[in-house]
Design an enzyme around this catalytic site. Structure first.
Site, PDB file in Angstrom:
ATOM      1  N   GLU A  99       0.760  -0.991  -0.141  1.00 13.15           N
ATOM      2  CA  GLU A  99       0.100   0.059  -0.144  1.00 13.15           C
ATOM      3  C   GLU A  99       0.949   1.283   0.074  1.00 13.15           C
ATOM      4  OE1 GLU A  99      -3.141  -0.043   2.705  1.00 13.15           O
ATOM      5  OE2 GLU A  99      -3.532   2.223   2.704  1.00 13.15           O
ATOM      6  N   LYS A 285      -7.504  -1.102  11.635  1.00 13.63           N
ATOM      7  CA  LYS A 285      -6.951  -1.405  10.310  1.00 13.63           C
ATOM      8  C   LYS A 285      -5.494  -0.393  10.079  1.00 13.63           C
ATOM      9  CE  LYS A 285      -6.336  -1.657   5.682  1.00 13.63           C
ATOM     10  NZ  LYS A 285      -5.175  -0.669   4.954  1.00 13.63           N
ATOM     11  N   ASP A 301       4.334 -14.645  11.770  1.00  6.64           N
ATOM     12  CA  ASP A 301       2.846 -14.852  11.306  1.00  6.64           C
ATOM     13  C   ASP A 301       1.873 -13.629  11.523  1.00  6.64           C
ATOM     14  OD1 ASP A 301       0.624 -15.942  11.095  1.00  6.64           O
ATOM     15  OD2 ASP A 301       0.870 -17.914  12.351  1.00  6.64           O
ATOM     16  N   HIS A 400      -1.939  11.049  -0.420  1.00  6.20           N
ATOM     17  CA  HIS A 400      -1.775   9.902  -1.427  1.00  6.20           C
ATOM     18  C   HIS A 400      -1.322  10.288  -2.891  1.00  6.20           C
ATOM     19  CE1 HIS A 400      -2.590   6.339   0.699  1.00  6.20           C
ATOM     20  NE2 HIS A 400      -3.944   6.871   1.168  1.00  6.20           N
TER      21      HIS A 400
HETATM   22  C1  MEV Z   1      -6.207   3.205   5.292  1.00  7.29           C
HETATM   23  O1  MEV Z   1      -5.316   2.177   4.707  1.00  7.29           O
HETATM   24  C2  MEV Z   1      -5.902   3.298   6.608  1.00  7.29           C
HETATM   25  C3  MEV Z   1      -6.839   4.473   7.212  1.00  7.29           C
HETATM   26  O2  MEV Z   1      -8.204   4.266   6.873  1.00  7.29           O
HETATM   27  C4  MEV Z   1      -6.787   4.534   8.768  1.00  7.29           C
HETATM   28  C5  MEV Z   1      -7.807   5.161   9.572  1.00  7.29           C
HETATM   29  O3  MEV Z   1      -8.758   5.497   8.927  1.00  7.29           O
HETATM   30  O4  MEV Z   1      -7.396   5.588  10.544  1.00  7.29           O
HETATM   31  C6  MEV Z   1      -6.475   5.831   6.567  1.00  7.29           C
END
Ligand code: MEV
Length: 445
Positions: A99, A285, A301, A400
């Protein structure tokens, strides 16, 4: 100032940083892959052979011995996150990830934290949990079975301990039993015995599973029940890693917003992830965006880390944020912390058999599984800080786009240095397209 003198200055700054073993490497991102690799090799004292693993970390014969039905290898980019100071030590952090923005965000998060003294960590002893499920006991038999297990605990632990020659020698091995009756389940009453087992610098799945299988007959004899499952738990909540940081408020200002306002907004954004599982899933995430790439780069792992992180996030009965952010009322600084289970190894598994994983571990210089967990937790917190700061100010898309623009310029044939200028121009013009990148490369950036 012409580009020649700016690149000379850059080289001098990098040489000075290397001499001081600082992970603050100004302009590292503008270098070519070969230049970056040379810096990392010199930082970590890599041999030519070790540095070559960045090209092909996994020969096909090795891959064929690792899993079944091999037809090839799947590659991921490995980037280096800079600026990390963890417990007073400067680190370069290898991250394997597909990513865009993740490595840049980790590095930038670490830079903000660096200004507040770096990350401070606390990591538990590497104690894993193995589960042994005992069936066939009715409600009356449960309490006497528990009492017999208690009485025989030392004998059962001795059997578990004897299964590994190396771990007890290194100070690890069986530590304790926990007995957990479940009087009502969809399959009737059952008893679960937890074996707490210190796996030292190994992730420890093999050692724990072997010990669980070995003590199963002893547990059957003691309880009069029948053992069904014998397997480690990925909710490794005796093996928690904690990272915390202080971000000086001036570091946080962004997109015309004062640092203090950004700090307040980060606290509010975190609060949403405390109360709402829909946001908590995305928030966590983002933390794992930092954690998984280091776990992968070091041959660990990542599914087990993911499973542990999410189960721990739901321990209250509701899925919540793994981080906490608050404002220090006296200084106005932003304070952050992250706590999660991290079952990681620096020996065994593929951390040594995968040549590139061994090289990445050497770059990181982690002295054992607890130091590795300390670093990994710090990277997760840095990643969360960067994501939240962007989300509460200008949003994540502009960052980005800048990186995407640079990739387009490089793909159109720009040198590393020209790519930076061309990317800035495309973002300024609001025209981030490969055709525009090609035009700018053609006219010399
Ligand atoms: C994108 O890979 C991760 C985010 O969505 C994390 C977040 O929203 O805190 C930017």
């Amino acid at each position: 100032m012409n580009s020649h003198s700016s690149s000379d200055q850059n080289t001098t700054a990098l040489e000075a940083a290397l001499a001081a073993r600082s992970s603050r490497l100004p302009g590292f991102y503008r270098l070519s892959v070969a230049q970056r690799r040379a810096i990392v090799a010199s930082w970590a004292g890599l041999s030519a052979a070790e540095a070559n693993h960045f090209d092909c970390g996994l020969p096909l014969e090795r891959a064929d011995a690792m899993i079944e039905n091999v037809v090839g290898c799947f590659s991921l980019p490995v980037g280096i996150a800079t600026n990390f100071t963890v417990d007073g030590r400067d680190l370069l952090v290898p991250m394997a990830v597909e990513e865009p923005s993740v490595v840049a965000a980790a590095s930038h998060g670490a830079l903000m934290v660096r200004a507040g003294g770096g990350f401070v960590t606390a990591v538990d002893e590497p104690v894993m949990i193995g589960q042994i499920q005992v069936m066939g006991l009715n409600a009356e038999q449960m309490a006497p079975a528990c009492a017999r297990l208690r009485a025989l605990e030392a004998d059962i632990l001795a059997v578990a301990h004897a299964q590994s020659a190396s771990l007890p020698r290194l100070g690890g091995g069986a530590r304790a039993l926990e007995i957990r009756p479940f009087p009502e389940t969809p399959a009737g009453p059952m008893l679960v015995v937890h074996l707490l087992y210190d796996t030292r610098d190994a992730m420890g799945a093999n050692a724990v599973n072997t010990a669980c299988e070995a003590i199963a007959p002893v547990i059957e004899a003691a309880t009069g029940g029948q053992v069904l499952m014998r397997i480690l738990s990925n909710l490794a909540d005796r093996r928690l890693a904690r990272a915390s940081c202080r971000v000086p408020v001036a570091q946080l200002s962004k997109g015309g917003l004062e640092g203090a306002e950004v700090a307040r907004r980060i606290v509010a954004a975190n609060a949403l992830a405390v109360v709402d599982p829909y946001r908590a899933a995305t928030h966590n995430k983002g933390i794992l965006n930092g954690i998984d790439p280091v776990v992968i780069a070091t041959g660990n792992d990542w599914r087990s880390v993911e499973a542990g992180a999410h189960a721990y996030a739901a321990r209250s009965g509701q899925y919540r944020s793994l981080t906490d952010w608050s404002v220090d009322e006296t200084s106005g600084d932003l304070l952050g912390s992250l706590e999660l289970p991290l079952a990681l190894g620096t020996v065994g598994g593929s951390s040594r058999s995968h040549a590139l994983a061994a090289t990445c571990l050497k770059v990181l210089g982690a002295n054992g599984s607890q130091e590795l967990a300390a670093t990994v937790a710090s990277v997760g917190l840095a990643q969360n800080l960067s994501a939240l700061r962007a989300l509460v100010s200008e949003g994540i898309q502009s960052g980005h786009m800048a990186l995407h623009a640079r990739q387009l310029a490089l793909a159109a044939g720009a040198s590393a240095e020209a790519a930076h200028r061309i990317a800035e121009q495309m973002v300024r013009e609001g025209s981030v397209r490969s055709a525009r990148a090609a035009e700018l490369v053609a006219i010399g950036g």
